[in-house]
Enzyme design. Structure first.
Site, PDB file in Angstrom:
ATOM      1  N   ARG A 239       1.008  -1.273   0.014  1.00 33.14           N
ATOM      2  CA  ARG A 239      -0.018   0.045   0.102  1.00 33.14           C
ATOM      3  C   ARG A 239       0.942   1.248  -0.130  1.00 33.14           C
ATOM      4  NH1 ARG A 239      -3.484  -2.524  -1.873  1.00 33.14           N
ATOM      5  NH2 ARG A 239      -5.364  -3.051  -0.912  1.00 33.14           N
ATOM      6  N   GLU A 268      -4.140   7.804  -5.233  1.00 36.20           N
ATOM      7  CA  GLU A 268      -3.986   7.056  -6.590  1.00 36.20           C
ATOM      8  C   GLU A 268      -5.159   7.729  -7.708  1.00 36.20           C
ATOM      9  OE1 GLU A 268      -4.159   2.967  -5.954  1.00 36.20           O
ATOM     10  OE2 GLU A 268      -1.974   2.983  -5.207  1.00 36.20           O
ATOM     11  N   HIS A 287      -0.767   0.352  -9.929  1.00 32.84           N
ATOM     12  CA  HIS A 287      -1.186  -0.375  -9.022  1.00 32.84           C
ATOM     13  C   HIS A 287      -1.997  -1.576  -9.791  1.00 32.84           C
ATOM     14  CE1 HIS A 287      -3.642  -0.573  -5.086  1.00 32.84           C
ATOM     15  NE2 HIS A 287      -3.546  -1.858  -5.259  1.00 32.84           N
TER      16      HIS A 287
HETATM   17  N1  NAD Z   1      -0.399  -4.244  -5.551  1.00 33.61           N
HETATM   18  C1  NAD Z   1      -1.825  -4.814  -5.568  1.00 33.61           C
HETATM   19  O1  NAD Z   1      -2.508  -4.860  -6.399  1.00 33.61           O
HETATM   20  C2  NAD Z   1      -2.248  -5.569  -4.196  1.00 33.61           C
HETATM   21  C3  NAD Z   1      -3.120  -6.373  -4.277  1.00 33.61           C
HETATM   22  C4  NAD Z   1      -3.618  -7.267  -3.062  1.00 33.61           C
HETATM   23  C5  NAD Z   1      -2.751  -6.680  -1.760  1.00 33.61           C
HETATM   24  N2  NAD Z   1      -2.071  -5.843  -1.860  1.00 33.61           N
HETATM   25  C6  NAD Z   1      -1.493  -5.613  -0.577  1.00 33.61           C
HETATM   26  O2  NAD Z   1      -0.451  -6.686  -0.107  1.00 33.61           O
HETATM   27  C7  NAD Z   1      -0.259  -6.510   1.221  1.00 33.61           C
HETATM   28  C8  NAD Z   1      -0.042  -8.087   1.692  1.00 33.61           C
HETATM   29  O3  NAD Z   1      -0.985  -8.668   1.510  1.00 33.61           O
HETATM   30  P1  NAD Z   1      -1.320 -10.191   2.112  1.00 33.61           P
HETATM   31  O4  NAD Z   1      -2.680 -10.724   1.478  1.00 33.61           O
HETATM   32  O5  NAD Z   1      -0.007 -10.918   2.012  1.00 33.61           O
HETATM   33  O6  NAD Z   1      -1.295  -9.702   3.569  1.00 33.61           O
HETATM   34  P2  NAD Z   1      -1.465 -10.820   4.992  1.00 33.61           P
HETATM   35  O7  NAD Z   1      -2.410 -10.171   6.206  1.00 33.61           O
HETATM   36  O8  NAD Z   1      -1.669 -12.176   4.470  1.00 33.61           O
HETATM   37  O9  NAD Z   1       0.130 -10.728   5.298  1.00 33.61           O
HETATM   38  C9  NAD Z   1       0.443  -9.531   6.119  1.00 33.61           C
HETATM   39  C10 NAD Z   1       1.573 -10.016   6.866  1.00 33.61           C
HETATM   40  O10 NAD Z   1       2.377  -8.735   7.351  1.00 33.61           O
HETATM   41  C11 NAD Z   1       2.749  -9.247   8.740  1.00 33.61           C
HETATM   42  N3  NAD Z   1       3.025  -7.746   9.410  1.00 33.61           N
HETATM   43  C12 NAD Z   1       1.748  -7.060  10.140  1.00 33.61           C
HETATM   44  N4  NAD Z   1       2.567  -6.182  10.567  1.00 33.61           N
HETATM   45  C13 NAD Z   1       3.857  -6.003  10.379  1.00 33.61           C
HETATM   46  C14 NAD Z   1       5.084  -5.454  10.675  1.00 33.61           C
HETATM   47  N5  NAD Z   1       4.943  -4.085  11.350  1.00 33.61           N
HETATM   48  N6  NAD Z   1       6.170  -5.669  10.257  1.00 33.61           N
HETATM   49  C15 NAD Z   1       6.210  -6.999   9.792  1.00 33.61           C
HETATM   50  N7  NAD Z   1       5.128  -7.859   9.158  1.00 33.61           N
HETATM   51  C16 NAD Z   1       4.196  -7.351   9.619  1.00 33.61           C
HETATM   52  C17 NAD Z   1       1.625  -9.966   9.350  1.00 33.61           C
HETATM   53  O11 NAD Z   1       1.977 -10.652  10.414  1.00 33.61           O
HETATM   54  C18 NAD Z   1       1.250 -10.837   8.091  1.00 33.61           C
HETATM   55  O12 NAD Z   1       2.087 -12.087   8.086  1.00 33.61           O
HETATM   56  C19 NAD Z   1      -1.167  -5.710   1.832  1.00 33.61           C
HETATM   57  O13 NAD Z   1      -1.024  -4.408   2.085  1.00 33.61           O
HETATM   58  C20 NAD Z   1      -2.379  -5.537   0.746  1.00 33.61           C
HETATM   59  O14 NAD Z   1      -3.149  -4.401   0.922  1.00 33.61           O
HETATM   60  C21 NAD Z   1      -1.810  -5.256  -3.008  1.00 33.61           C
END
Ligand code: NAD
Length: 326
Positions: A239, A268, A287
């Protein structure tokens, strides 16, 4: 039973209409993203199930729904839906957390390779060399091989763990930081877990996959960037607000890090005067990490499954406010 879609990103929802017609379920789809509360309510107030993409579903709107039992968010994030209000009005709220995880992981990997092999910048060299009639690789070197380098994954959840698995055979040392992962989950992953500072100091590529919250906002800032090697790249497909844009622009401009690849922005699309636009060593994508035909169909099938489950009196697959199930 009536299903209403408030807004959608597909070209059409003919497939959903056909499937629901076969099941005898009434179906209507609208594009209400920029409509007023009254206009939204006019279309959705008598729905039993609402599928929402971006339309804000506020307490005020939710309080006026006549018989809604389930709201399904098309996607992962749900900051446009007041979940507490859903609970207050006895509405199940479901989302699709598995949506596009393979695709974002592939996108992050594509960006890592693009930085390592200087794919985007190579085109400029080719154009200039062709115009000059001789090769001139100025600006492309040094180029380092990935094999033997260190990849740092910040947040080893659904997407981060897939990046690790998919890159497992590329000869990279993979380190990760994730304070919230259980010991059991850590043991399952082929990732060496380290403290955050050590990750930033050791990694040749830092890829960010944390959720956005008050703890992670500006996780990439002048301090964490200051820990990175001058040959290292930062990749952000999570994000936009995870990164302090000015600090990153400054780090790239001053050569404190080698460059960055960014898919997501605080606002965005980013405004035309965004500091990244002027930076040669920053790869920018719009994105688009979520996008693939496969992801598009997976989420459509998954939402239809949730609707069918509700029609049969079963709960949806991933309910956020599961406390209302009692
Ligand atoms: N670019 C895109 O099009 C797109 C699409 C979908 C999701 N995303 C983004 O990708 C990211 C990850 O999504 P996901 O489904 O893997 O999420 P998820 O919840 O499965 O995994 C996130 C991980 O981050 C860890 N975490 C939380 N706080 C933390 C910190 N301070 N330091 C280190 N680790 C920490 C959590 O324990 C978890 O294991 C999110 O921000 C989501 O919004 C982007």
């Amino acid at each position: 039973m009536k299903v209403v879609v408030t807004d959608y990103i597909e070209d059409d929802l003919d497939w959903e209409a056909e499937e629901l017609e076969k099941a005898g379920i009434e179906f209507e789809a609208f594009q209400l993203k920029f409509k007023t509360e009254a206009e939204v309510l006019e279309k959705i107030s008598d729905a039993d199930i609402i599928v929402v993409n971006m339309v804000p579903l506020t307490d005020s709107i939710l309080s006026k729904l006549e018989r809604c039992q389930l709201i399904i968010r098309h996607g992962i994030g749900y900051d446009n839906v007041d979940v507490e209000a859903c609970t207050k009005y006895g509405i199940q709220f479901a989302y699709q957390p598995d949506y596009c995880k393979e695709d974002v992981a592939e996108h992050a990997i594509a960006l890592i390779f693009a930085c390592a092999r200087k794919v985007v910048w190579s085109r400029r060299v080719l154009d200039a060399s062709s115009a000059a009639g001789q090769w001139d690789f100025a600006g492309l070197f040094p180029m380092y091989r990935l094999d033997g380098k260190t990849l740092g994954i910040v947040g080893v959840g659904r997407i981060g763990s897939r990046v690790a698995r998919k890159l497992g055979s590329f000869g990279l040392r993979i380190i990760g930081t994730d304070p919230y992962l259980s010991e059991r989950r850590r043991a399952e992953l082929n990732v060496e877990f380290v403290e955050r500072e050590e990750l930033f100091r050791k990694a040749d590529f830092v890829t960010v996959h944390t959720p956005l919250n008050e703890e992670t906002r500006h996780l990439i800032n002048s301090e964490t960037l200051g820990w990175m090697k001058p040959t290292a790249y930062l990749i952000n497909t999570s994000r936009g607000p995870m990164v302090d844009d000015n600090a990153l622009a400054q780090a790239v401009q001053s050569g404190a890090i080698a460059g960055a690849a960014i898919d997501v922005y605080a606002h965005e699309p980013p405004p035309v005067d965004h500091p990244f636009f002027g930076l040669e060593n920053v790869i920018l994508t719009p994105h688009i990490g979520w996008a693939s035909e496969e992801a598009g169909w997976e989420i459509r099938r998954s939402i239809l499954d949730d609707i069918m489950a509700a029609a049969e009196g079963r709960p949806a697959r991933c309910i956020v406010n599961s406390e209302i199930l009692g």
